[in-house]
Write a protein that holds these residues in place. Sequence first.
Motif, mmCIF file in Angstrom:
data_model
loop_
_atom_site.group_PDB
_atom_site.id
_atom_site.type_symbol
_atom_site.label_atom_id
_atom_site.label_comp_id
_atom_site.label_asym_id
_atom_site.label_seq_id
_atom_site.Cartn_x
_atom_site.Cartn_y
_atom_site.Cartn_z
ATOM 1 N N ARG A 249 38.507 43.891 67.019
ATOM 2 C CA ARG A 249 39.779 43.737 67.012
ATOM 3 C C ARG A 249 40.318 45.041 66.717
ATOM 4 O O ARG A 249 40.306 45.909 65.928
ATOM 5 C CB ARG A 249 40.243 42.644 65.946
ATOM 6 C CG ARG A 249 39.659 41.263 66.085
ATOM 7 C CD ARG A 249 39.946 40.249 64.919
ATOM 8 N NE ARG A 249 39.366 39.178 64.852
ATOM 9 C CZ ARG A 249 38.104 38.851 64.568
ATOM 10 N NH1 ARG A 249 37.329 39.876 64.275
ATOM 11 N NH2 ARG A 249 37.491 37.637 64.724
ATOM 12 N N GLY A 261 51.105 43.873 67.836
ATOM 13 C CA GLY A 261 50.110 42.683 68.198
ATOM 14 C C GLY A 261 48.639 43.197 68.039
ATOM 15 O O GLY A 261 48.593 44.467 67.653
ATOM 16 N N VAL A 263 44.478 43.137 69.819
ATOM 17 C CA VAL A 263 43.536 42.496 70.844
ATOM 18 C C VAL A 263 42.305 42.303 70.535
ATOM 19 O O VAL A 263 41.776 43.296 69.666
ATOM 20 C CB VAL A 263 43.864 43.445 72.369
ATOM 21 C CG1 VAL A 263 43.133 44.801 71.753
ATOM 22 C CG2 VAL A 263 42.909 42.763 73.235
ATOM 23 N N HIS A 264 41.497 41.221 70.983
ATOM 24 C CA HIS A 264 40.208 40.930 70.734
ATOM 25 C C HIS A 264 39.520 41.552 71.947
ATOM 26 O O HIS A 264 39.780 41.113 73.027
ATOM 27 C CB HIS A 264 39.673 39.579 70.241
ATOM 28 C CG HIS A 264 38.698 39.412 69.539
ATOM 29 N ND1 HIS A 264 37.453 39.255 70.175
ATOM 30 C CD2 HIS A 264 38.210 39.135 68.366
ATOM 31 C CE1 HIS A 264 36.421 39.034 69.437
ATOM 32 N NE2 HIS A 264 36.884 39.102 68.354
ATOM 33 N N ASP A 267 39.154 38.905 74.437
ATOM 34 C CA ASP A 267 40.399 38.720 75.368
ATOM 35 C C ASP A 267 40.331 39.536 76.585
ATOM 36 O O ASP A 267 41.110 39.125 77.553
ATOM 37 C CB ASP A 267 41.689 39.245 74.483
ATOM 38 C CG ASP A 267 41.943 38.407 73.337
ATOM 39 O OD1 ASP A 267 41.578 37.091 73.341
ATOM 40 O OD2 ASP A 267 42.370 38.976 72.225
ATOM 41 N N LYS A 283 49.874 38.817 78.140
ATOM 42 C CA LYS A 283 49.483 37.406 77.670
ATOM 43 C C LYS A 283 47.859 37.756 76.923
ATOM 44 O O LYS A 283 47.717 36.726 76.193
ATOM 45 C CB LYS A 283 49.063 36.283 78.608
ATOM 46 C CG LYS A 283 48.243 36.911 79.539
ATOM 47 C CD LYS A 283 48.315 35.919 80.875
ATOM 48 C CE LYS A 283 47.491 36.223 81.956
ATOM 49 N NZ LYS A 283 47.306 35.092 82.964
ATOM 50 N N ARG A 284 47.560 39.006 77.088
ATOM 51 C CA ARG A 284 46.240 39.196 76.190
ATOM 52 C C ARG A 284 46.576 39.672 74.932
ATOM 53 O O ARG A 284 45.317 39.970 74.148
ATOM 54 C CB ARG A 284 45.398 39.890 76.984
ATOM 55 C CG ARG A 284 44.978 39.481 78.569
ATOM 56 C CD ARG A 284 44.026 38.236 78.457
ATOM 57 N NE ARG A 284 43.759 37.592 79.717
ATOM 58 C CZ ARG A 284 42.738 37.491 80.143
ATOM 59 N NH1 ARG A 284 41.429 37.925 79.462
ATOM 60 N NH2 ARG A 284 42.454 36.654 81.302
ATOM 61 N N ARG A 286 47.576 39.534 71.179
ATOM 62 C CA ARG A 286 47.815 38.406 70.334
ATOM 63 C C ARG A 286 49.004 39.076 69.482
ATOM 64 O O ARG A 286 49.194 39.905 68.871
ATOM 65 C CB ARG A 286 46.705 38.003 69.583
ATOM 66 C CG ARG A 286 45.413 37.770 70.440
ATOM 67 C CD ARG A 286 44.226 37.166 69.445
ATOM 68 N NE ARG A 286 43.226 36.926 70.187
ATOM 69 C CZ ARG A 286 42.174 36.024 69.914
ATOM 70 N NH1 ARG A 286 42.167 35.658 68.543
ATOM 71 N NH2 ARG A 286 41.031 36.124 70.679
ATOM 72 N N ARG A 287 49.586 37.593 68.965
ATOM 73 C CA ARG A 287 50.965 37.996 68.029
ATOM 74 C C ARG A 287 50.601 38.393 66.756
ATOM 75 O O ARG A 287 49.524 37.893 66.168
ATOM 76 C CB ARG A 287 51.863 36.698 67.956
ATOM 77 C CG ARG A 287 53.136 36.832 67.153
ATOM 78 C CD ARG A 287 53.852 35.568 67.430
ATOM 79 N NE ARG A 287 53.100 34.396 66.775
ATOM 80 C CZ ARG A 287 53.288 34.220 65.635
ATOM 81 N NH1 ARG A 287 53.982 34.429 64.623
ATOM 82 N NH2 ARG A 287 52.675 33.014 65.064
ATOM 83 N N THR A 309 45.063 33.037 62.733
ATOM 84 C CA THR A 309 45.080 34.396 63.073
ATOM 85 C C THR A 309 44.228 35.323 62.199
ATOM 86 O O THR A 309 43.852 34.808 61.060
ATOM 87 C CB THR A 309 46.491 35.099 63.051
ATOM 88 O OG1 THR A 309 46.440 36.227 63.277
ATOM 89 C CG2 THR A 309 47.007 34.716 61.451
#
Length: 345
Positions: A249, A261, A263-264, A267, A283-284, A286-287, A309
């Motif tokens: 991550r 944000g 990202v993993h 994703d 959209k990839r 994450r919040r 999360t």
Amino acid sequence: MSDWIGIVWLFVLLIANAFFVGAEFAVISARRSQIEPLAEQGSRSAKTALWAMEHATLMLAMSQLGITICSLLILNVSEPAIHHLLEGPLHLTGWSEAVVSTVAFVITLVLVSYLHVVFGEMVPKNLSFSVPDRAVLLLAPPLVFLARFFRPIIVALNATANGVLRLFGVEPKSEANSTFTLEEVQTIVDQSRREGVLDDASGTLSAAFEFTTKRVHDVAVPMSGLVSLPPTATPGDVERAVARHGFSRYVIVGDDGEPDGYVHLKDVIDLDDDEFDDPLPAKRVRRLVSIYDGTDLEDALATMRRLGTHVARAFDEDGTTTGVIFLEDIIEELVGEVQDATRRG
């Protein structure tokens, strides 16, 4: 009433007294954690036992009433019977009537007191202390039945006792305390370790106690020590970061130095080859949720689990970002090091 019937009543009253004593100690000694699963499975005796534990003061009032009545009846019923039975043999000694009567009374008092204390009090008390969960399932139902039958008397006695307590500034409790505080549990664990009956070689128990005292700022990664990616990062950059650092991550940090944000790896791993050199699709990403850095770690864990999360922004009283907290780091405080599946050893 004949002397031998009085002896029979003595043993009947001793059994009744033992019941009330055992029920009293069972209700205050049993653990809800052991009774509740049985109640959930449909056990009627367990449900009744829980009701008794939740109305402990009423149960204690019923028990004390029963014990008092039995104790008074034991003395009034058994003393004349035993006294009269002893007078016959004692008259053979040639003592005067007064001496015989006095000796018979003393022997009767000692004998009845012994039977009452040992079999009417100590034996049932020790049994309830030894197996409280089994005892409460057996003894609570008849005690509850009696309490409901004599409810007006019990309520009046309980109200009087509670009123006296309030006069002294003490707030009465209805439910028996069947939980331990954190300090009590820690004391039990420490004592068990000293006596060699508990092995905490991994330090898991100690870590659990320390966990309750820690806050977000104790485990948050400061922004200066964070391995992050810019907003223009591509899926290819994510793969290269995984290969270089081994984390799965990565926080996306904007030009203003604020985390936007995260990202993993999973994703982006399913993207087409022709998308790997394009900026990460919005959209990839994450919040990031925000958590005050003075929040208890256990509360932060609950929040992150509830929101699903793995990463959160930590901020101070002024709202300034102080770092980033990872779910993995919180869990490590409880169970020790957690190895990221993509991280190199």
